[in-house]
Design a protein around this motif. Structure first.
Motif, mmCIF file in Angstrom:
data_model
loop_
_atom_site.group_PDB
_atom_site.id
_atom_site.type_symbol
_atom_site.label_atom_id
_atom_site.label_comp_id
_atom_site.label_asym_id
_atom_site.label_seq_id
_atom_site.Cartn_x
_atom_site.Cartn_y
_atom_site.Cartn_z
ATOM 1 N N GLU A 18 38.977 38.805 47.215
ATOM 2 C CA GLU A 18 38.340 38.256 46.017
ATOM 3 C C GLU A 18 37.979 36.785 46.149
ATOM 4 O O GLU A 18 37.034 36.314 45.524
ATOM 5 N N MET A 19 38.741 36.041 46.967
ATOM 6 C CA MET A 19 38.491 34.610 47.100
ATOM 7 C C MET A 19 37.083 34.361 47.649
ATOM 8 O O MET A 19 36.704 34.890 48.687
ATOM 9 N N GLY A 20 36.323 33.571 46.918
ATOM 10 C CA GLY A 20 34.950 33.278 47.318
ATOM 11 C C GLY A 20 33.958 34.360 46.954
ATOM 12 O O GLY A 20 32.786 34.292 47.340
ATOM 13 N N ASP A 21 34.408 35.373 46.200
ATOM 14 C CA ASP A 21 33.518 36.471 45.837
ATOM 15 C C ASP A 21 32.612 36.058 44.680
ATOM 16 O O ASP A 21 32.849 35.056 43.999
ATOM 17 N N LYS A 22 31.600 36.885 44.454
ATOM 18 C CA LYS A 22 30.594 36.554 43.435
ATOM 19 C C LYS A 22 31.173 36.545 42.032
ATOM 20 O O LYS A 22 30.676 35.826 41.156
ATOM 21 N N THR A 23 32.235 37.332 41.781
ATOM 22 C CA THR A 23 32.803 37.379 40.441
ATOM 23 C C THR A 23 33.480 36.063 40.068
ATOM 24 O O THR A 23 33.556 35.729 38.878
ATOM 25 N N GLN A 24 33.975 35.325 41.054
ATOM 26 C CA GLN A 24 34.519 34.002 40.758
ATOM 27 C C GLN A 24 33.421 33.071 40.267
ATOM 28 O O GLN A 24 33.605 32.324 39.314
ATOM 29 N N LEU A 25 32.274 33.134 40.908
ATOM 30 C CA LEU A 25 31.127 32.334 40.469
ATOM 31 C C LEU A 25 30.648 32.786 39.092
ATOM 32 O O LEU A 25 30.207 31.965 38.276
ATOM 33 N N LEU A 135 49.788 59.986 44.672
ATOM 34 C CA LEU A 135 50.165 59.794 43.272
ATOM 35 C C LEU A 135 51.689 59.832 43.141
ATOM 36 O O LEU A 135 52.297 60.907 43.086
ATOM 37 N N ASN A 136 52.310 58.663 43.110
ATOM 38 C CA ASN A 136 53.753 58.540 42.948
ATOM 39 C C ASN A 136 54.044 57.181 42.312
ATOM 40 O O ASN A 136 53.134 56.536 41.782
ATOM 41 N N VAL A 137 55.293 56.739 42.392
ATOM 42 C CA VAL A 137 55.650 55.473 41.774
ATOM 43 C C VAL A 137 54.910 54.305 42.408
ATOM 44 O O VAL A 137 54.641 53.286 41.742
ATOM 45 N N ASN A 138 54.540 54.439 43.674
ATOM 46 C CA ASN A 138 53.804 53.367 44.344
ATOM 47 C C ASN A 138 52.389 53.210 43.799
ATOM 48 O O ASN A 138 51.751 52.180 44.012
ATOM 49 N N THR A 139 51.889 54.246 43.113
ATOM 50 C CA THR A 139 50.575 54.147 42.485
ATOM 51 C C THR A 139 50.569 53.025 41.452
ATOM 52 O O THR A 139 49.623 52.239 41.368
ATOM 53 N N ILE A 140 51.641 52.952 40.674
ATOM 54 C CA ILE A 140 51.761 51.886 39.669
ATOM 55 C C ILE A 140 51.900 50.526 40.357
ATOM 56 O O ILE A 140 51.340 49.525 39.896
ATOM 57 N N VAL A 141 52.640 50.507 41.466
ATOM 58 C CA VAL A 141 52.812 49.264 42.221
ATOM 59 C C VAL A 141 51.468 48.748 42.713
ATOM 60 O O VAL A 141 51.150 47.553 42.583
ATOM 61 N N ILE A 142 50.666 49.636 43.278
ATOM 62 C CA ILE A 142 49.345 49.246 43.792
ATOM 63 C C ILE A 142 48.453 48.783 42.658
ATOM 64 O O ILE A 142 47.717 47.793 42.787
ATOM 65 N N TRP A 143 48.502 49.500 41.537
ATOM 66 C CA TRP A 143 47.681 49.134 40.381
ATOM 67 C C TRP A 143 48.033 47.740 39.875
ATOM 68 O O TRP A 143 47.149 46.893 39.666
ATOM 69 N N LEU A 144 49.332 47.480 39.698
ATOM 70 C CA LEU A 144 49.758 46.181 39.190
ATOM 71 C C LEU A 144 49.514 45.066 40.218
ATOM 72 O O LEU A 144 49.034 43.983 39.856
ATOM 73 N N ALA A 145 49.832 45.330 41.486
ATOM 74 C CA ALA A 145 49.666 44.304 42.519
ATOM 75 C C ALA A 145 48.201 43.934 42.694
ATOM 76 O O ALA A 145 47.852 42.749 42.795
ATOM 77 N N SER A 146 47.323 44.936 42.736
ATOM 78 C CA SER A 146 45.895 44.658 42.900
ATOM 79 C C SER A 146 45.324 43.959 41.669
ATOM 80 O O SER A 146 44.466 43.069 41.790
ATOM 81 N N SER A 147 45.808 44.339 40.483
ATOM 82 C CA SER A 147 45.317 43.717 39.252
ATOM 83 C C SER A 147 45.759 42.259 39.158
ATOM 84 O O SER A 147 44.958 41.378 38.820
ATOM 85 N N VAL A 148 47.029 42.010 39.472
ATOM 86 C CA VAL A 148 47.537 40.640 39.427
ATOM 87 C C VAL A 148 46.829 39.778 40.467
ATOM 88 O O VAL A 148 46.454 38.629 40.190
ATOM 89 N N ALA A 149 46.631 40.331 41.675
ATOM 90 C CA ALA A 149 45.957 39.575 42.737
ATOM 91 C C ALA A 149 44.530 39.216 42.336
ATOM 92 O O ALA A 149 44.082 38.077 42.543
ATOM 93 N N LEU A 150 43.830 40.174 41.754
ATOM 94 C CA LEU A 150 42.446 39.939 41.340
ATOM 95 C C LEU A 150 42.383 38.901 40.227
ATOM 96 O O LEU A 150 41.535 37.999 40.240
ATOM 97 N N LEU A 151 43.306 39.010 39.274
ATOM 98 C CA LEU A 151 43.320 38.070 38.155
ATOM 99 C C LEU A 151 43.686 36.662 38.623
ATOM 100 O O LEU A 151 43.050 35.677 38.215
ATOM 101 N N VAL A 152 44.698 36.563 39.489
ATOM 102 C CA VAL A 152 45.118 35.251 39.996
ATOM 103 C C VAL A 152 43.989 34.600 40.790
ATOM 104 O O VAL A 152 43.711 33.404 40.640
#
Length: 243
Positions: A18-25, A135-152
């Motif tokens: 995400e760093m330097g991506d168009k959505t940051q601009l 589809l297991n508990v790691n699905t939630i982990v990936i969802w939260l980790a990717s969402s937090v990373a994108l938001l940060v």
């Protein structure tokens, strides 16, 4: 069992992508029209929905191919190599967003961000990780980790974009993304051989893939350098014609 290493890996991959991506601009541009509070609300909601769809799609893909897990690993390998190569490519200029007719500011930001990010490299990255875990508990982990990373990453881009504009080399984050995704690509390629129990073929195929990968990258870099040279010579030619 929740995997901390998976959480950190997903966070790193999405953050770098995400760093330097168009959505940051895009977010920087939105500050001239909307309040920061509305931007954060709309962006957060959009990120959660986008990544939920991405991880779910990847998890369903894993479930359908659970008896042939090497196919999932191979798809992930090719996807990461693709992300790595495209990190070297110069992105075309994005068209300026037209004014939104939605009066509720957070909803307007949600729609704008959703359209801009849908199908982007970060969402494809979340799909890839979702496909490798199922589809297991790691699905939630990936969802939260990717969402937090994108938001940060977007918040950082929003905050420092004004201060680092013109000071940080444009190629820095592209090179960083290239290296990270290339590493993930080779890691998943190794997982393919482990799944197939064909480690004897691993070394020669690793060498062949590395050669092809480097050749493709060399072609891309050569094309970019030639384009740069042609852009530099055009003003000179125009000056000579004017005289």
């Amino acid at each position: 069992m929740i995997s901390l290493s998976l959480c950190l890996t997903v966070f790193l991959a999405v953050f770098v992508a995400e760093m330097g991506d168009k959505t940051q601009l895009l977010l920087i541009a939105l500050t001239s029209k909307y309040k920061v509070r509305d931007i954060l609300i709309g962006t957060t909601a959009s990120i959660l929905v986008l990544n939920a769809l991405a991880v779910l799609a990847g998890g369903l893909l894993n479930e359908f191919l659970s008896t042939h897990i090497w196919i999932v690993k191979l798809i992930a390998c090719l996807a990461f190599f693709f992300f790595s190569v495209t990190s070297l490519m110069k992105e075309s200029e994005e068209e300026e967003s037209s004014g939104s007719k939605i009066k509720f500011a957070p909803l307007a930001v949600f729609c704008i961000f959703f359209i801009a990010e849908f199908g982007d490299k970060t969402q494809l990255t979340a799909i890839t990780f979702g496909a490798t875990t199922g589809l297991n508990v790691n699905t939630i982990v990936i969802w939260l980790a990717s969402s937090v990373a994108l938001l940060v990453a977007d918040i950082i881009g929003l905050c420092v974009g004004y201060f680092l504009h013109g000071k940080t080399p444009d190629k820095f984050f592209n090179i960083l993304a290239f290296v990270v995704f290339a590493v993930f690509g080779f890691v998943n390629l190794y997982a393919v051989f482990v799944s197939l129990e064909a480690k004897r073929l691993m070394v020669p195929i690793f060498i062949a893939v590395s050669v092809v990968f480097m050749a493709i990258c060399g072609i891309i870099l050569k094309g970019r350098s030639q384009c740069f040279v042609s852009q530099q010579t055009e003003p000179k030619n125009l000056g000579q014609d004017a005289t």
